[in-house]
Write a protein that holds these residues in place. Structure first.
Motif, PDB file in Angstrom:
ATOM      1  N   GLY A  10       0.856  -1.190   0.000  1.00  0.00           N
ATOM      2  CA  GLY A  10       0.000   0.000   0.000  1.00  0.00           C
ATOM      3  C   GLY A  10       0.887   1.232   0.000  1.00  0.00           C
ATOM      4  O   GLY A  10       1.685   1.425   0.921  1.00  0.00           O
ATOM      5  N   SER A  13      -1.128   7.260   1.941  1.00  0.00           N
ATOM      6  CA  SER A  13      -0.543   8.197   2.910  1.00  0.00           C
ATOM      7  C   SER A  13       0.493   7.521   3.802  1.00  0.00           C
ATOM      8  O   SER A  13       1.611   8.016   3.961  1.00  0.00           O
ATOM      9  CB  SER A  13      -1.640   8.785   3.799  1.00  0.00           C
ATOM     10  N   GLY A  14       0.114   6.383   4.384  1.00  0.00           N
ATOM     11  CA  GLY A  14       1.005   5.710   5.328  1.00  0.00           C
ATOM     12  C   GLY A  14       2.173   5.025   4.630  1.00  0.00           C
ATOM     13  O   GLY A  14       3.334   5.199   5.023  1.00  0.00           O
ATOM     14  N   GLU A  33       2.152  -1.043  -4.805  1.00  0.00           N
ATOM     15  CA  GLU A  33       1.044  -0.078  -4.954  1.00  0.00           C
ATOM     16  C   GLU A  33       0.575  -0.131  -6.411  1.00  0.00           C
ATOM     17  O   GLU A  33       1.337   0.172  -7.318  1.00  0.00           O
ATOM     18  CB  GLU A  33       1.534   1.333  -4.579  1.00  0.00           C
ATOM     19  N   PRO A  34      -0.682  -0.505  -6.643  1.00  0.00           N
ATOM     20  CA  PRO A  34      -1.136  -0.657  -8.025  1.00  0.00           C
ATOM     21  C   PRO A  34      -1.422   0.651  -8.756  1.00  0.00           C
ATOM     22  O   PRO A  34      -1.346   0.701  -9.988  1.00  0.00           O
ATOM     23  CB  PRO A  34      -2.442  -1.464  -7.874  1.00  0.00           C
ATOM     24  N   THR A  45     -13.133  17.045   0.356  1.00  0.00           N
ATOM     25  CA  THR A  45     -14.251  17.785   0.948  1.00  0.00           C
ATOM     26  C   THR A  45     -14.388  19.141   0.245  1.00  0.00           C
ATOM     27  O   THR A  45     -15.489  19.573  -0.102  1.00  0.00           O
ATOM     28  CB  THR A  45     -13.996  17.990   2.463  1.00  0.00           C
ATOM     29  N   ASP A  74       1.735  -3.222  -8.673  1.00  0.00           N
ATOM     30  CA  ASP A  74       0.851  -4.386  -8.730  1.00  0.00           C
ATOM     31  C   ASP A  74       0.057  -4.386  -7.438  1.00  0.00           C
ATOM     32  O   ASP A  74       0.352  -3.616  -6.526  1.00  0.00           O
ATOM     33  CB  ASP A  74       1.688  -5.670  -8.846  1.00  0.00           C
ATOM     34  N   GLY A 104      -5.042   0.757   3.604  1.00  0.00           N
ATOM     35  CA  GLY A 104      -6.189   1.659   3.679  1.00  0.00           C
ATOM     36  C   GLY A 104      -7.477   0.891   3.937  1.00  0.00           C
ATOM     37  O   GLY A 104      -7.478  -0.274   4.341  1.00  0.00           O
ATOM     38  N   LEU A 293      -0.376  -0.196   9.757  1.00  0.00           N
ATOM     39  CA  LEU A 293      -0.397   1.267   9.754  1.00  0.00           C
ATOM     40  C   LEU A 293      -1.695   1.764   9.132  1.00  0.00           C
ATOM     41  O   LEU A 293      -2.113   1.278   8.071  1.00  0.00           O
ATOM     42  CB  LEU A 293       0.812   1.729   8.922  1.00  0.00           C
ATOM     43  N   ASP A 295      -5.567   3.072   8.138  1.00  0.00           N
ATOM     44  CA  ASP A 295      -6.998   2.762   8.111  1.00  0.00           C
ATOM     45  C   ASP A 295      -7.334   1.279   8.137  1.00  0.00           C
ATOM     46  O   ASP A 295      -8.448   0.903   8.500  1.00  0.00           O
ATOM     47  CB  ASP A 295      -7.642   3.378   6.850  1.00  0.00           C
ATOM     48  N   GLY A 305      -5.685  10.798   8.170  1.00  0.00           N
ATOM     49  CA  GLY A 305      -4.315  11.011   7.736  1.00  0.00           C
ATOM     50  C   GLY A 305      -3.471  11.566   8.869  1.00  0.00           C
ATOM     51  O   GLY A 305      -2.277  11.269   8.980  1.00  0.00           O
ATOM     52  N   SER A 337      -6.872  13.537  14.417  1.00  0.00           N
ATOM     53  CA  SER A 337      -7.385  14.888  14.277  1.00  0.00           C
ATOM     54  C   SER A 337      -8.413  14.917  13.168  1.00  0.00           C
ATOM     55  O   SER A 337      -8.308  14.180  12.194  1.00  0.00           O
ATOM     56  CB  SER A 337      -6.228  15.828  13.929  1.00  0.00           C
TER      57      SER A 337
END
Ligand code: FAD
Ligand code: UQ1
Length: 416
Positions: A10, A13-14, A33-34, A45, A74, A104, A293, A295, A305, A337
């Motif tokens: 993954g 962010s992490g 990471e694909p 947002t 991949d 995530g 790490l 989510d 995050g 936060s």
């Protein structure tokens, strides 16, 4: 088949922040990471509200991942931690000495009957949680001409638990600006029984919904969208799951979420269905050479995050200790936060720990709607993310918090 000292699965962010912290390992560290593109999701947002362009949330993964590490483009399709192996979509098996799991959270839009069809076909249905459907939100708000504007919160843990209501406040403000507010019902249908999980901020948000004449229905869980009849069906969780239809003219749906399927099918998860890590050290409870790490983990804090940033600092130190043969000692306090944007110029900046105890960075009450915290969220956080966190140098604001407190204690402005 390749082998790495540290394999990060993954590269969001992490994963990306950790790879940057581990850049001294060079090609001994790889990231699976694909996706070609890396998204800064917190800005969605404001994309949904028409305040920021979608492009500001995207950069090519190649540019964001550190050049030092190996990028394996991949997806992981199987975890075999007994044999220190991860199987990829290509069929290749990658082995590791240490594994960081940062996949995530999975968006389960398909679990709400008719929701995907509605998102694909009805211009009045949008969702800031998806890179495709966040681009529908602002056009839908522009086309909205009164009626019921409904915002949902699902019956599962989600990332950024404030986001389903942030877009509501921004939309409500927009409706006032475009002159349709008088003929609009703004409705928040949440599966939860409270507006926010931490009392201090819940009290402040309660006042906001009252002041803004927003109708809140608790224990209402979205189960079906019939877009041909513009009807959203909710089950009432406190009334034998009785189904109630709501006519909508605008619908912002937050989908149910869960740990990614590939992890659910692995030995890495706990009974609750999340990567089973020690809540203080982030080390896996069964496989000591595995860390979790963000989510996808069982960490009992709000998935953000900002939490990931704080976790990265702890994980990095613990990983280095465990790599040397020592025990993991630095402990995560659950810091998280949530910048609860309440308009295009104000924000309530929630910061708290595992116990729901506020851990505020600034030396004044952050439960107050403030322009300063809005500007931090809209302009400073993206800079921190791209230029500091993605370079492996942001462990959250704890250092600033302590410095500011110390400064104030010295000048006797606050007592401890
Ligand atoms: P992610 O950053 O989601 O990364 C997971 C990565 O894993 C992805 O790149 C994905 O492609 C990859 N992956 C998935 N499956 C596989 C597989 N099988 N194999 C390999 N790789 C895989 N946070 C805040 O702090 N403040 C905010 O204001 C805020 N607002 C938000 C608003 C919205 C609308 C959304 C959607 C999120 C918001 N967040 C906010 C939450 C924040 O974006 C996440 O908590 C954070 O990105 C989590 O980091 P992560 O590394 O755990 O997961
Ligand atoms: C934070 O550290 C962070 O990570 C970069 C965010 O973006 C994902 C945030 O939204 C917030 C609020 C923080 C916390 C930082 C400060 C300075 C309060």
């Amino acid at each position: 088949n390749s082998k790495y000292k540290v394999l990060v699965v993954g590269g969001g962010s992490g994963g990306c922040a950790m790879a940057a912290k581990l850049s001294s390992l060079g090609k001994d560290c790889a990231v699976v990471e694909p996706s070609d593109m890396h998204y800064y999701q917190p800005i969605w947002t404001l994309v949904g509200a028409g305040v920021k362009g979608f492009q500001s949330s995207v950069k090519p993964t190649r540019q964001v991942l550190p050049q030092s590490c190996e990028w394996i483009q991949d997806k992981a399709v199987k975890f075999d931690p007994q044999n220190n192996l991860v199987e990829l979509g290509s069929g290749e098996k990658v082995s590791y000495d240490f594994l960081i799991v940062a996949l995530g959270i999975q968006l389960d839009y398909g679990k709400v009957k008719g929701l995907i069809d509605a998102l694909e076909e009805d211009p009045a249905v949008a969702s800031n949680y998806h890179f495709k459907w966040v681009n529908k939100t602002f056009p839908a708000l522009q086309q909205f001409n009164g009626g019921n504007a409904i915002f949902t919160f699902p019956n599962t843990p989600i990332k950024c638990a404030g986001a389903p209501q942030k877009i509501m406040y921004l939309a409500e403000e927009y409706f006032r600006m475009t002159g349709v507010r008088d003929k609009t019902n703004v409705i928040y249908n949440s599966s939860l029984g409270v507006i926010f999980g931490v009392k201090k901020y819940a009290e402040a948000l309660q006042k906001v919904v009252e002041k803004r004449n927003i109708k809140v229905n608790y224990k209402h869980n979205l189960v079906e969208v019939d877009h041909k009849n513009r009807t959203a069906i909710f089950e009432k969780l406190d009334d034998n799951n009785k189904q109630v239809p709501f006519q909508y003219d605008f619908l912002h749906a937050t989908p149910p979420m869960s740990c990614p399927d590939v992890l659910k099918q692995s030995p890495l998860i706990n009974d609750g269905g999340w990567v089973d890590v020690n809540k203080y050290t982030l080390q896996h409870n069964k496989f000591p050479n595995v860390f979790g790490l963000g989510d996808c983990t069982s960490l009992p804090t709000s998935k953000t995050g900002a939490a990931v940033a704080a976790q990265c600092g702890i994980l990095h130190k613990n990983l280095l200790q465990v790599m040397k043969g020592d025990c993991a000692t630095p402990l995560y306090d659950g810091y998280t936060s949530c910048p609860l944007i309440t308009s295009k110029s104000t924000c309530i900046l929630a910061e708290f720990d595992y116990d729901g105890k506020p851990l505020e960075t600034l030396p004044f009450n952050q439960a107050k709607e403030m322009n300063l915290t809005y500007n931090m969220k809209a302009y400073i956080m993206p800079e921190i993310y791209w230029k500091i966190m993605m370079k492996g140098r942001w462990n959250g604001p704890a250092t600033f918090r302590k410095m500011l407190r110390l400064g104030l204690i010295r000048s006797k402005k606050i007592e401890v």
